[in-house]
Write a protein that holds these residues in place. Structure first.
Motif: not given
Length: 223
Positions: A65-81, A52-63
């Protein structure tokens, strides 16, 4: 939480003020990029709340997210993050300077993970060696090793079967106090808070390798 204010401080607090959010960003800044890595650095955080927190950060443009077969596998900070690194450092330096030194049942795994990622590998030997930690007064795993080389520094509870340069015997809180700059190796040894076993050259090297926290500025007084 919505503050409904024009102030950018309020806007930033809306994004960063949820529990665990700042620590998730800290871990991402330190190189964690998958849910298992984040969970290891954030015990007590459930996988569902992390999502949930990662999705919130993604919606805010900070992160991102990458998925494989529907499962969250990778996350990375954007320039803003990544731009939050200075904010996290200021919080860490403030906490180190003004909050009480750690006491009680300090988690040795988290402490050694933190120490490991702050060690400068440029000063380490090419062939891996280890420092053996024997922790007292803890309800957690008592024996730990730091495996050090110029390619990686790893904290492990499994005997790496490598040459041991130094053995360190202490409580986790005593080691935390030294690493955060609230105490010194010399004073801790004199006070029998820490016992170091190894020849003089090896002890000097180990102390230099371990260094101090990025949040401690040399010369800054203890609290």
């Amino acid at each position: 939480m919505r503050y409904a204010q024009h102030c950018p401080v309020a806007g930033a607090a809306e994004v960063l003020g949820e529990p665990w959010t700042v620590l998730i960003i800290r871990e991402l800044l330190h190189g964690s990029n998958s849910p298992p890595q984040l969970i290891r650095g954030l015990p007590g955080l459930s996988r569902s709340l992390l999502g949930r927190r990662l999705h919130q950060l993604s919606a805010a443009g900070l992160v991102t997210l990458a998925r494989s077969q529907g499962t969250l596998t990778r996350c990375a900070l954007t320039d803003a993050g990544r731009a939050l690194e200075g904010v996290i450092d200021v919080l860490g330096r403030w906490g180190r300077r003004w909050l009480p030194p750690p006491t009680g049942d300090v988690d040795p795994e988290l402490l050694l993970l933190d120490i490991a990622r702050d060690i400068d590998r440029l000063g380490l030997p090419a062939s891996p060696v280890s420092i053996h930690f024997r922790f007292a007064e803890t309800s957690r795993q008592r024996w730990w090793w730091l495996v050090l080389s110029d390619t990686a520094v790893v904290a492990t509870a499994q005997d790496p079967a490598l040459p041991i340069t130094v053995r360190v015997e202490c409580t986790p809180s005593a080691l935390a106090a030294i690493w955060l700059g609230h105490d010194s190796w010399l004073d801790a040894v004199k006070d029998h808070a820490v016992r170091l076993t190894g020849n003089r050259a090896a002890v000097r090297s180990a102390v230099a390798w371990l260094g101090t926290s990025r949040y401690h500025r040399p010369g800054e007084p203890p609290r």
